[in-house]
Design an enzyme around this catalytic site. Structure first.
Site, PDB file in Angstrom:
ATOM      1  N   GLY B 121       0.825  -1.208   0.000  1.00  0.00           N
ATOM      2  CA  GLY B 121       0.000   0.000   0.000  1.00  0.00           C
ATOM      3  C   GLY B 121       0.862   1.261   0.000  1.00  0.00           C
ATOM      4  O   GLY B 121       1.079   1.867   1.043  1.00  0.00           O
ATOM      5  N   TYR B 122       1.368   1.629  -1.148  1.00  0.00           N
ATOM      6  CA  TYR B 122       2.207   2.831  -1.266  1.00  0.00           C
ATOM      7  C   TYR B 122       1.453   3.942  -2.016  1.00  0.00           C
ATOM      8  O   TYR B 122       1.186   4.993  -1.490  1.00  0.00           O
ATOM      9  CB  TYR B 122       3.514   2.519  -2.014  1.00  0.00           C
ATOM     10  CG  TYR B 122       4.515   1.668  -1.251  1.00  0.00           C
ATOM     11  CD1 TYR B 122       4.307   1.292   0.075  1.00  0.00           C
ATOM     12  CD2 TYR B 122       5.684   1.236  -1.872  1.00  0.00           C
ATOM     13  CE1 TYR B 122       5.233   0.512   0.759  1.00  0.00           C
ATOM     14  CE2 TYR B 122       6.627   0.455  -1.190  1.00  0.00           C
ATOM     15  CZ  TYR B 122       6.391   0.096   0.124  1.00  0.00           C
ATOM     16  OH  TYR B 122       7.303  -0.675   0.773  1.00  0.00           O
ATOM     17  N   SER B 123       1.119   3.680  -3.318  1.00  0.00           N
ATOM     18  CA  SER B 123       0.540   4.742  -4.156  1.00  0.00           C
ATOM     19  C   SER B 123      -0.841   5.162  -3.663  1.00  0.00           C
ATOM     20  O   SER B 123      -1.579   4.368  -3.082  1.00  0.00           O
ATOM     21  CB  SER B 123       0.409   4.258  -5.597  1.00  0.00           C
ATOM     22  OG  SER B 123       1.661   3.950  -6.126  1.00  0.00           O
ATOM     23  N   SER B 155      -1.454  -3.922  -6.346  1.00  0.00           N
ATOM     24  CA  SER B 155      -1.480  -5.222  -7.011  1.00  0.00           C
ATOM     25  C   SER B 155      -1.762  -6.318  -6.004  1.00  0.00           C
ATOM     26  O   SER B 155      -1.308  -6.250  -4.854  1.00  0.00           O
ATOM     27  CB  SER B 155      -0.140  -5.498  -7.699  1.00  0.00           C
ATOM     28  OG  SER B 155       0.094  -4.538  -8.708  1.00  0.00           O
ATOM     29  N   GLU B 239      14.653  -4.907  -5.892  1.00  0.00           N
ATOM     30  CA  GLU B 239      14.053  -5.495  -7.092  1.00  0.00           C
ATOM     31  C   GLU B 239      14.715  -5.065  -8.398  1.00  0.00           C
ATOM     32  O   GLU B 239      14.141  -5.161  -9.442  1.00  0.00           O
ATOM     33  CB  GLU B 239      12.551  -5.170  -7.122  1.00  0.00           C
ATOM     34  CG  GLU B 239      12.282  -3.682  -7.158  1.00  0.00           C
ATOM     35  CD  GLU B 239      10.865  -3.371  -7.623  1.00  0.00           C
ATOM     36  OE1 GLU B 239      10.382  -2.291  -7.289  1.00  0.00           O
ATOM     37  OE2 GLU B 239      10.282  -4.208  -8.308  1.00  0.00           O
TER      38      GLU B 239
END
Lengths: 378, 386
Positions: B121-123, B155, B239
């Site tokens: 839960g970032y954006s 996502s 990543e």
């Protein structure tokens, strides 16, 4: 696995850079490139003493006996400084002699190259401009103990300052019939003409050979006694493409650094222009491209010494990528400066001209990408 | 420079290869029980969480071992090592680095066993690339944080059991990233709702997530209050190595070459056309550049130097290549390029059309190309911040 430079190579880099910053800053480079000779004999003597000219010459012939990765370090720095000198011809002739000369020939030529006494260049390209080592219109005919050369060579690097040329020519039919003959520039029948080059720091010339007579033992013969042949000339072509790509890495970094500094200092619309993405993003893209063709070049250089079978494909990848990328970098370096970049006094134009010289020499991007397709894709 | 492996590294690669010979059948033969068997054997081999310390159940691998394993696996198109995608990619490393012993015990074994999915839960609707400006609030109330606000482009939100969440615990703090805290939130918390978003390819892999007074226990805070931003930085850095993607891009290029072999242009195989050959050679060259860039980063990591923003170089290459390979696949098809899967007339069952619409996760997910360029310009070239 170690894809980096040794400590010795890092020291070499800082010494070369220090010399060039002190002895050939851009105002000196400009003066030298605008001079009649196109190089500075005094500095040539100095870099001979520093060992640059003998870098690739085996120790037994008075050199340092170093290899391609060391050479990359040297050429990146001379490229960054746009150092006007006949170093490229020296490097290529040295490689031709080390790889194809008999011990006697190496003894005859290499010590004088390393000490800076003789200035060699390689004369191979011709009017038809076919980049195929087997296509040589220049003829060599044996007459007794002599070889008689007739032909014309174009795009010869530093032709006017050279004391000797290594001339590619056809002696007999087939790929083995290609020979590399050492011809003194003052031999009867040799005419050397300067051809104005788009980059004044990279002199080019025409060498006409009309019935030039050299002793038959002036053609490079390996220990086996066989003539060098088209394969050797093809390999020399790879050396040339890799060498100027190494100079392109340094020159592109030089151009890039100029714009980055400018973007950190120049204010418009009440802000440093480096804050605008219209400036920031092209600079980031340049960086990505430079790092990428640098990686390709480093691997190609390693292959030239350690994995010769892989060299051609990787040299072509590096030269092709660099040709396209440096073309854009040269243009952007001028454009991002605005009007000041378009002036004679400002150094951005010097990099622009180097980019145009380098994209044309030793195979265009199209030429090299076709070779990549042939060797690596299809 | 030396591109040879040490005897120990050679031995490790030999071990990897013989293990794969034994346990990894050809791609056509990976149905049935294979996925379960694969999950079991790679877990036993400690290849899941291979880079993590052995005391938390990881493989304790060196940088070179990780690189060798990644390269061998991607050359054989092996399935992923574990299916807990975000848990293995960044939640696990963040918990190992910043979590309490209790948090490690609670989460790390489950991540290694891929027991469930994590989401991130970032954006937020008003906050995309400029993540540090996030507004979703976390207000301390006794032993809980009360979370109110919204996340988007999350996502796997529909399938995930847990979320790693960034909230603002201090308003008006400058610089703004210092008021951010990281929380670990169960997706079945009261007041939390998920609303799927359909992407342009027709899938619903991402979603909006709404928080209406969701109470999160203080013991679910990861790291200190106000230090959530540092956790993200470390997490995103995990990543972006780049070498592992090379083999995948090479396979796509191989497929593109086969397409060029069978397609004709003016009655001749497209592969004989100079323009087509040049494009393929350019792709091959850029993929090779990625590999050698990656090897240079790897060398620096092996020497113990830090590799950070430079990995944006390969990230940019990968994003562009993914798009351009697919576009060229369509271009080679002439009018057939307009057909998507679903009829016999479509070329390769619409494979290239699917590729040309399916790059969202890789190109936009970890930071768009423009964000990567900002990272390079600001952190490497030292240009002023926007």
């Amino acid at each position: 696995m170690n894809f980096g430079f040794t400590q010795e190579q890092q020291i070499l880099r800082s010494e070369v850079r220090k010399y060039l910053e002190e002895r050939c800053p851009m105002e000196d480079a400009r003066r030298i490139m605008e001079s009649a000779e196109g190089y500075c004999p005094e500095r040539w003597k100095e870099i001979a003493e520093l060992g640059w000219l003998g870098l690739l010459v085996p120790e037994s012939y008075g050199g340092a006996g170093l290899g391609w990765v060391d050479l990359v370090v040297l050429l990146e720095e001379t490229g960054r400084a746009l150092f006007p000198s006949p170093l490229l011809g020296t490097v290529l002739a040295t490689l031709a002699i080390v790889e194809n000369g008999s011990p006697e020939q190496q003894q005859r030529y290499l010590p004088r190259i390393a000490e800076g006494t003789d200035l060699f260049s390689v004369a191979w390209l011709e009017r038809a401009d076919v980049l195929d080592p087997e296509v040589q219109a220049t003829r060599a005919v044996r007459e007794g103990d002599d070889l008689v050369l007739d032909g014309e060579k174009l795009f010869v690097t530093d032709a006017v300052s050279a004391s000797h040329f290594i001339v590619s020519c056809r002696e007999s039919e087939g790929p083995e019939g290609i020979a590399l003959a050492v011809v003194p520039a003052d031999a009867a029948g040799v005419t050397v003409t300067n051809l104005p080059s788009i980059d004044a720091s990279k002199r080019l010339g025409k060498v006409s050979l009309a019935g030039v007579r050299v002793p038959a033992d002036a053609t490079l013969q390996g220990a086996s006694g066989r003539p060098a042949g088209a394969a050797a000339l093809g390999r020399l072509f790879d050396h040339a493409a890799a060498a100027i790509t190494a100079e392109m890495v340094g020159a592109a970094e030089g151009a890039h650094a100029m714009v980055v500094e400018y973007a950190k200092a120049r204010r418009q619309f009440g802000s440093l222009i480096g804050r605008f993405q219209g400036v920031k993003h092209p600079l980031a893209e340049m960086y990505v491209d430079i790092e990428s063709f640098k990686s390709l070049l480093y691997y190609a250089a390693w292959c030239l010494d350690e994995a010769p079978d892989e060299a051609a494909e990787h040299v072509s990848m590096a030269k092709a990528y660099a040709s396209d990328a440096f073309t854009r970098i040269g243009i952007d370096a001028v454009e991002l400066h605005g009007a000041i970049g378009y002036t004679w006094e400002y150094d951005a134009q010097l990099y622009l001209k180097r980019s145009k010289w380098a994209k044309a020499m030793f195979g265009s991007a199209d030429h090299h990408y076709e070779r990549v397709a042939e060797l690596g894709v299809v | 420079m030396d591109f040879n492996l040490t005897p120990e590294e050679e031995a490790f690669r030999g071990d990897v290869r013989s293990f794969l010979d034994e346990h990894l059948p050809p791609e056509s033969d990976r149905g049935g029980m294979f996925p379960l068997r694969w999950a079991k054997v790679v877990r036993e081999k400690r290849w899941v969480g291979f880079s993590w310390p052995r005391d938390v159940g990881g493989g304790g691998a060196t940088v070179m071992q990780q690189a060798i394993l990644k390269e061998e696996l991607s050359q054989r198109a092996a399935p992923p090592l574990g299916t807990c995608i975000m848990g293995l990619a960044w939640v696990g490393p963040a918990i190992i680095q910043h979590g309490t012993e209790e948090q490690k015990r609670q989460f790390i074994p489950d991540i290694l066993d891929s027991k469930y999915q994590w989401c991130t839960g970032y954006s937020e609707p008003a906050v995309g690339s400029d993540l540090a400006a996030l507004q979703c609030r976390g207000v301390r109330d006794g032993d809980h944080y009360v979370v109110t606000g919204q996340k988007i482009w999350t996502s796997l939100a529909e399938w995930a059991k847990w979320m790693i969440l960034l909230v603002r615990t201090e308003v008006g703090r400058e610089p703004k990233h210092e008021g951010i805290t990281c929380l670990l939130v169960p997706m079945d918390s009261p007041g939390l709702t998920v609303k799927p978003i359909r992407d342009l390819a027709g899938h619903s892999f991402f979603a909006e997530v709404f928080f209406d007074g969701v109470r999160v226990p203080v013991e679910n805070r990861l790291g200190e209050e106000g230090k959530g931003w540092q956790i993200t930085l470390g997490a995103l850095a995990n990543e972006r190595s780049g070498i592992a993607e090379v083999a995948g891009l090479r396979r796509r290029l191989d497929r593109l070459r086969e397409l060029a072999r069978v397609r004709t242009l003016d009655g001749r195989p497209a592969l004989e056309d100079a323009r087509v050959r040049r494009r393929l050679a350019e792709f091959h060259t850029r993929i090779s550049a990625m590999r050698f860039n990656g090897l240079r980063f790897l060398t620096r990591q092996v020497k113990g130097e830090s590799v950070g923003s430079e990995t944006s170089i390969n990230k940019l290459h990968a994003a562009r290549l993914e798009q351009q390979l697919a576009e060229f696949g369509i271009e080679l098809q002439g009018s057939y390029g307009a057909l998507t899967g679903g009829s016999d007339e479509a070329v390769a069952g619409g494979h290239w059309q699917k590729q040309a619409l399916g790059w969202g996760t890789t190109v936009i997910g970890g930071g768009t190309p423009n964000v990567q360029k900002n990272i390079i310009a600001e952190r490497i070239l030292g240009l002023p911040h926007d």
